[in-house]
Design an enzyme around this catalytic site. Structure first.
Site, PDB file in Angstrom:
ATOM      1  N   ASN A 228      41.174 -37.454 -44.898  1.00 62.14           N
ATOM      2  CA  ASN A 228      40.986 -36.482 -45.986  1.00 62.14           C
ATOM      3  C   ASN A 228      39.489 -36.253 -46.177  1.00 62.14           C
ATOM      4  O   ASN A 228      39.004 -35.128 -46.138  1.00 62.14           O
ATOM      5  CB  ASN A 228      41.584 -36.990 -47.298  1.00 62.14           C
ATOM      6  CG  ASN A 228      43.054 -37.335 -47.165  1.00 62.14           C
ATOM      7  OD1 ASN A 228      43.742 -36.771 -46.323  1.00 62.14           O
ATOM      8  ND2 ASN A 228      43.524 -38.261 -47.982  1.00 62.14           N
ATOM      9  N   ASP A 229      38.769 -37.351 -46.360  1.00 63.63           N
ATOM     10  CA  ASP A 229      37.321 -37.213 -46.516  1.00 63.63           C
ATOM     11  C   ASP A 229      36.659 -36.816 -45.204  1.00 63.63           C
ATOM     12  O   ASP A 229      35.710 -36.036 -45.200  1.00 63.63           O
ATOM     13  CB  ASP A 229      36.716 -38.520 -47.041  1.00 63.63           C
ATOM     14  CG  ASP A 229      36.796 -38.583 -48.557  1.00 63.63           C
ATOM     15  OD1 ASP A 229      36.379 -37.599 -49.200  1.00 63.63           O
ATOM     16  OD2 ASP A 229      37.292 -39.589 -49.096  1.00 63.63           O
TER      17      ASP A 229
ATOM     18  N   GLY B  24      63.795 -13.710 -38.239  1.00 64.87           N
ATOM     19  CA  GLY B  24      63.374 -12.757 -39.255  1.00 64.87           C
ATOM     20  C   GLY B  24      61.903 -12.382 -39.190  1.00 64.87           C
ATOM     21  O   GLY B  24      61.457 -11.521 -39.924  1.00 64.87           O
TER      22      GLY B  24
ATOM     23  N   LYS C 110      64.347 -15.615 -26.216  1.00 56.23           N
ATOM     24  CA  LYS C 110      65.418 -14.634 -26.055  1.00 56.23           C
ATOM     25  C   LYS C 110      65.496 -14.148 -24.606  1.00 56.23           C
ATOM     26  O   LYS C 110      66.564 -14.143 -23.992  1.00 56.23           O
ATOM     27  CB  LYS C 110      65.154 -13.462 -27.002  1.00 56.23           C
ATOM     28  CG  LYS C 110      66.326 -12.560 -27.199  1.00 56.23           C
ATOM     29  CD  LYS C 110      66.068 -11.602 -28.358  1.00 56.23           C
ATOM     30  CE  LYS C 110      66.165 -12.297 -29.696  1.00 56.23           C
ATOM     31  NZ  LYS C 110      65.480 -11.637 -30.767  1.00 56.23           N
TER      32      LYS C 110
ATOM     33  N   CYS D  10      44.900 -43.359 -42.590  1.00 57.17           N
ATOM     34  CA  CYS D  10      45.566 -43.347 -43.887  1.00 57.17           C
ATOM     35  C   CYS D  10      45.330 -42.047 -44.644  1.00 57.17           C
ATOM     36  O   CYS D  10      45.732 -41.907 -45.786  1.00 57.17           O
ATOM     37  CB  CYS D  10      45.192 -44.554 -44.728  1.00 57.17           C
ATOM     38  SG  CYS D  10      43.438 -44.603 -45.119  1.00 57.17           S
TER      39      CYS D  10
ATOM     40  N   GLY E  50      40.054 -42.293 -42.712  1.00 51.39           N
ATOM     41  CA  GLY E  50      40.321 -41.565 -43.952  1.00 51.39           C
ATOM     42  C   GLY E  50      40.083 -40.089 -43.657  1.00 51.39           C
ATOM     43  O   GLY E  50      39.015 -39.539 -43.933  1.00 51.39           O
TER      44      GLY E  50
ATOM     45  N   ARG F  74      70.908 -19.019 -28.429  1.00 52.30           N
ATOM     46  CA  ARG F  74      69.749 -19.908 -28.555  1.00 52.30           C
ATOM     47  C   ARG F  74      70.212 -21.198 -29.225  1.00 52.30           C
ATOM     48  O   ARG F  74      71.286 -21.231 -29.831  1.00 52.30           O
ATOM     49  CB  ARG F  74      68.645 -19.257 -29.382  1.00 52.30           C
ATOM     50  CG  ARG F  74      69.078 -18.948 -30.798  1.00 52.30           C
ATOM     51  CD  ARG F  74      67.972 -18.284 -31.577  1.00 52.30           C
ATOM     52  NE  ARG F  74      68.473 -17.851 -32.865  1.00 52.30           N
ATOM     53  CZ  ARG F  74      67.953 -16.912 -33.605  1.00 52.30           C
ATOM     54  NH1 ARG F  74      66.904 -16.250 -33.182  1.00 52.30           N
ATOM     55  NH2 ARG F  74      68.451 -16.593 -34.769  1.00 52.30           N
TER      56      ARG F  74
HETATM   57  C1  PEP Z   1      40.873 -40.299 -47.055  1.00 56.51           C
HETATM   58  O1  PEP Z   1      39.764 -39.904 -47.411  1.00 56.51           O
HETATM   59  O2  PEP Z   1      41.460 -39.845 -46.067  1.00 56.51           O
HETATM   60  C2  PEP Z   1      41.573 -41.332 -47.819  1.00 56.51           C
HETATM   61  C3  PEP Z   1      42.728 -41.812 -47.405  1.00 56.51           C
HETATM   62  O3  PEP Z   1      41.013 -41.716 -48.977  1.00 56.51           O
HETATM   63  P1  PEP Z   1      41.133 -40.872 -50.333  1.00 56.51           P
HETATM   64  O4  PEP Z   1      42.123 -39.792 -50.120  1.00 56.51           O
HETATM   65  O5  PEP Z   1      41.532 -41.833 -51.380  1.00 56.51           O
HETATM   66  O6  PEP Z   1      39.733 -40.368 -50.497  1.00 56.51           O
HETATM   67 MG    MG Z   2      38.636 -41.076 -48.792  1.00 56.15          MG
END
Ligand code: PEP
Ligand code: MG
Length: 877
Positions: free
Chosen positions: A767-768, A101, A22, A830, A765, A336
């Site tokens: 996630n793990d 907001g 702004k 992944c 991976g 803006r």
């Molecule tokens: C991960 O761990 O990132 C993964 C892709 O495998 P999963 O989610 O199946 O454990």
């Molecule tokens: Mg995994």
């Protein structure tokens, strides 16, 4: 001495980091010679300093504010706090990224009991003066002192009711004096002190309140949703007031240079005669379309259009502008780059390229990758819609189709959504406190508010369907029901909303998948031209794979084979395999699974038509497959010729205290090599057969999960190689195949050079890897992460947005060491982060070859990858 305060004329559009969006744009507009009420901006660094000093504004900053105020007084020829002719200001927040907001505005600051009299005399408009003061009391109390504005509205409603009028504008000066007395009484009752009369105190308290609002819970939620770092801070702009509430040649409005829902070129907006800014955005009165201004005040409209076009030309983007007309004189209060739906964003970007205003790369950078989600949102099934009963209709505030159960508070909406329900949030009007409920809702319905109301703006940003301003609704928020179209809808009843038409339907109408436009493909083609990262998908079924291919996936980065075992005719077989006491029994059960697994792989290979497919071997703890229902246990016992008790005993023996860190991943193949053998056979036979049948040249990629040690990988790899070679011989095939691993255990990242000796590719991976690095369970972290956000320990969910400083470091180490161990190694990701734009940018920066994400996020990843590449190239220039 540091400079903490900038007059508008001292800044420019490039100073967003310091002056906020702004402040920077007000400075730029000042430089362009546009009619801007003058003022100054207290910097974002002053905000950070305020927090560093334990929520204190330093004397140096205060001194600079007073100096700037002096200059403003001279410019305006008015004195701040003068009782006869006071200078009044607005105090507004403005962060680097616009946060609609989230931050609060205070108007008419500087008025008190005495100066309101002078102001009335000076302007010759007592009604206007008292109206301004009562607004100020209300806003100051709400924003600075946190007394809910609804309490003030109740007082106002009471006075209007007593007088038998409907609109605020029907109250005269004496009524407003009465309002002021009652407002001040309320203030004293709520806070135990009198309403502050010293304008300097008012100003300093207001500045502090804006700084504080940077850290209010809804701002924290908004930042998390939009990847905005907590250390940016907000700037504060202090601007001389102009008044839209001075009568019927005054007014205020909000307008966009192009339609923010569709992207269509042409002015789009709303305004209200005789009103102040918050009336339009708060949605309390229903505004007029901007085109009506041409009839009401044609000269103002002509000037407005001239400036609007100039601003768009200058910024080369669709502008969202606020303006005020004070007794026939037009002022711009801000501009803006306007928030817009993803559909509009793409339409506008393509139009701007065609108009020669921006190039393709700029167009690619203009689109918020996350917002592409909106394009993939459902619409109503046409047949189901025909049968639906229309209850009513209102403004189509944010496109998309939504159906769910009705809830009347944001909290109820969130809780019921957390419990797995699809919910529709129904409110008189939404406010920023409702953000979590809005985000949990499939759709939002409001009784009040126009196309630029809070509900509309926020819903469009979120891509949530919203119908607003449905005045026909009779709502009882306390008893949780509403009446519309002759029906009474109670809490928990189903309704459906069409955010594209504004129609409201009774019941739960079926929705169908979204389709995408030609402009979408045009933009995606540009993105593909500039990105370096390949984009694959995580898909376990041919239909997911097909979908992903349509959305531009270039391969499968993760096919989770365990998902293939849950179908009714397969699950007994995997259960038999798990419960087998001998290798022979296990092999027998596995042999029965081969045809299924091979069939799945063949179907996927056929859909992927030679694009690479990475097949990940069995990963989860085996007990996930075991029966828990009595009837399943009995069936399994019969099938295996053992007693139900024996089944139960074996199931119990497989119980693990910490299954996520237990007998899973490659550990399964170490203990039961026959599983890896079966899966290898299925992969190889499927590829060989599809290659022969379809004339393809599939190179299977076999991925071993959860590896932490080279010898462990080598052990499983030897089994895979031996089986694959046997299959090749049996089939007389010379097919090539690759064996790689996931990097999802910190030890594997650290020893990546050794592991690379056995792996032709790595797929992170994350996630793990996030779970193991933080030591947070990926399934339960949600239960305590909220407390971490509230206490500012973490800003975002590390399972959604890659933690670059911790987990990212492990990724980087593994990339470097992996390439040292095997220079030609192929690297991908992944984990869920593969579809998150900021994580994709990180993957580009560390030099991965590809990202892999769920099918609907493929376009997001393609765009984010292109943006990362363009930004990096621009930074090098
Ligand atoms: C991960 O761990 O990132 C993964 C892709 O495998 P999963 O989610 O199946 O454990
Ligand atoms: Mg995994």
């Amino acid at each position: 001495m540091a400079k903490w305060v900038y007059l508008f004329k001292e800044g420019n559009a490039d100073m967003k980091n310091l002056l906020g969006g702004k402040g920077a744009n007000l400075a730029e507009m000042t430089n362009l010679g546009l009619p801007i009420p003058q003022g100054f901006t207290v910097t974002t660094e002053a905000c950070t300093d305020y927090y560093d000093k334990g929520k204190q504004i330093s004397d140096e900053i205060k001194g600079q504010i007073f100096d700037a105020l002096k200059v403003l007084e001279e410019q305006q020829g008015k004195e701040f706090g003068n009782v006869d002719d006071p200078l009044l200001v607005s105090v507004r927040s403005g962060a680097r990224a616009s946060m609609p907001g989230m931050m609060d505005t205070i108007l008419n600051l500087g008025l008190n009991d005495e100066s309101v009299e002078g102001f009335a005399k000076k302007t010759g408009n007592a009604r206007f003066a008292y109206d301004s003061y009562r607004r100020f009391i209300q806003m100051f109390s709400d924003v600075v002192m946190e007394v809910s504005k609804s309490k003030f509205e109740k007082v106002l409603e009471g006075i209007k009711e007593a007088k038998g009028v409907h609109d605020d504008t029907d109250l005269d000066a004496d009524d407003l004096k009465d309002v002021i007395v009652k407002f001040k009484d309320l203030y004293k009752k709520e806070l135990g002190t009198d309403f502050p009369q010293n304008p300097v105190d008012q100003l300093m308290e207001a500045v502090k309140a804006v700084f504080r609002s940077w850290d209010n819970p809804r701002a924290i939620v908004y930042r998390r949703m939009n990847d905005i770092p907590g250390n940016w801070g907000t700037a504060v702009s202090v601007q001389a007031m102009v008044f839209g509430n001075m009568g019927n040649t005054s007014g205020t409005g909000v307008a966009f240079t192009r339609n923010p829902s569709t992207g269509e070129k042409g002015i789009f907006g709303e305004y209200l005669i005789n009103a102040q800014g918050e009336d339009v955005v708060a949605g309390i009165r229903t505004p007029q379309p901007i085109t009506q201004l041409e009839k009401d005040l044609p000269e103002c409209f002509a000037e407005f259009m001239k400036i609007a076009n100039k601003l768009e030309e200058h910024y080369k983007d669709m502008q969202d502008m606020e303006f005020t007309i004070q007794e026939g004189r037009l002022f711009f209060l801000q501009t803006r780059n306007g928030k817009r739906t993803a559909h509009a964003a793409i339409h506008i970007a393509c139009d701007l390229v065609d108009e020669g205003k921006i190039d393709e790369k700029t167009a690619v950078l203009r689109i918020d990758a996350k917002a592409l989600d909106q394009l993939l949102h459902p619409t109503f099934d046409t047949e189901a819609l025909k049968a639906g009963k229309v209850l009513g209709s209102a403004l189509p505030a944010s496109p998309g189709a939504a159906a769910g159960r009705v809830y009347f508070t944001a909290e109820d909406a969130k809780n019921h959504n957390d419990a797995g329900e699809r919910v529709i949030l129904v409110r008189k009007e939404t406010s920023p406190e409702d953000i979590e409920g809005m985000s949990a809702a499939e759709g939002i319905l409001t009784v009040r508010g126009g196309m630029t109301s809070h509900a509309a703006v926020v819903a469009r940003g979120m891509g949530t369907a919203c119908v607003s301003g449905c005045g026909e609704i009779k709502i009882d928020e306390a008893d949780k029901y509403f009446e519309l179209g002759g029906e009474v809808i109670k809490e928990g009843d189903y309704i459906s909303l069409d955010g594209s038409t504004g129609d409201i339907y009774l019941g739960d109408i079926q929705t169908t998948e979204a389709s995408i436009s030609g402009n979408f493909h045009r933009l995606m083609d540009w993105a593909d031209k500039y990105r370096k990262l390949k984009v694959r998908t995580n898909a376990d079924t041919p239909s997911d794979a097909e979908n992903a291919i349509k959305l531009g996936a270039e391969g499968i980065g993760l096919c989770r084979t365990e998902h293939m075992f849950f179908e009714p005719e397969r699950i007994p077989k995997i259960r038999r395999m798990i419960l087998s006491k001998t290798v022979e029994d296990r092999e027998e059960a596995l042999n029965e699974l081969i045809p299924y697994q091979k069939g799945d792989f063949k179907a996927i290979y056929e859909v992927m038509e030679g694009h690479p497919v990475t097949i990940r071997f069995l990963d989860p703890p085996l007990h996930e497959f075991l029966p828990t229902e009595e009837e399943d246990i009995i069936a399994l016992a019969e099938d295996m010729g053992i007693t139900p008790e024996e089944v139960k005993e074996t199931c119990e023996s497989l119980h693990e205290f910490n299954p996520m860190m237990g007998h899973r991943g490659c550990r399964l193949a170490v203990t039961y090599p026959e599983i890896a053998k079966m899966q290898t056979r299925a992969v190889m036979e499927a590829a060989i057969e599809v290659n022969a049948e379809k004339g393809l040249n599939i190179v299977p990629e076999i991925m071993i999960p959860l590896v932490g040690e080279r010898k462990e990988l080598k052990f499983v790899k030897d089994i895979v190689v031996e089986t694959a070679e046997t299959v090749k011989q049996e089939k007389g095939s010379d097919i090539k195949y690759m064996i790689g691993t996931m990097i999802e255990i910190p030890r594997a990242a650290l020893l990546a050079d050794e592991i690379a000796a056995e792996a032709e590719f790595f797929s992170f991976g994350t996630n793990d890897l996030t779970q193991m690095t933080f030591g947070f369970s990926r399934d339960d972290a949600g239960k305590f992460l909220d407390a971490y956000y509230k206490n500012k320990i973490y800003e975002s969910d590390p399972f959604a947005r890659l933690d670059q400083s911790g987990v990212g470091q492990l990724v980087q180490i593994a990339v470097e060491r992996g390439r040292k161990g095997r220079p030609e190694i192929k690297l991908g990701i992944c984990g869920e982060h593969g579809g998150d734009p900021s994580s994709v940018e990180f993957c580009h920066q560390v030099g991965l070859d590809y990202v892999s994400c769920s099918p609907f996020r493929v376009p997001i990843a393609r765009l984010a990858a292109a943006q990362a590449a363009i930004k990096q190239a621009d930074a090098k220039k």
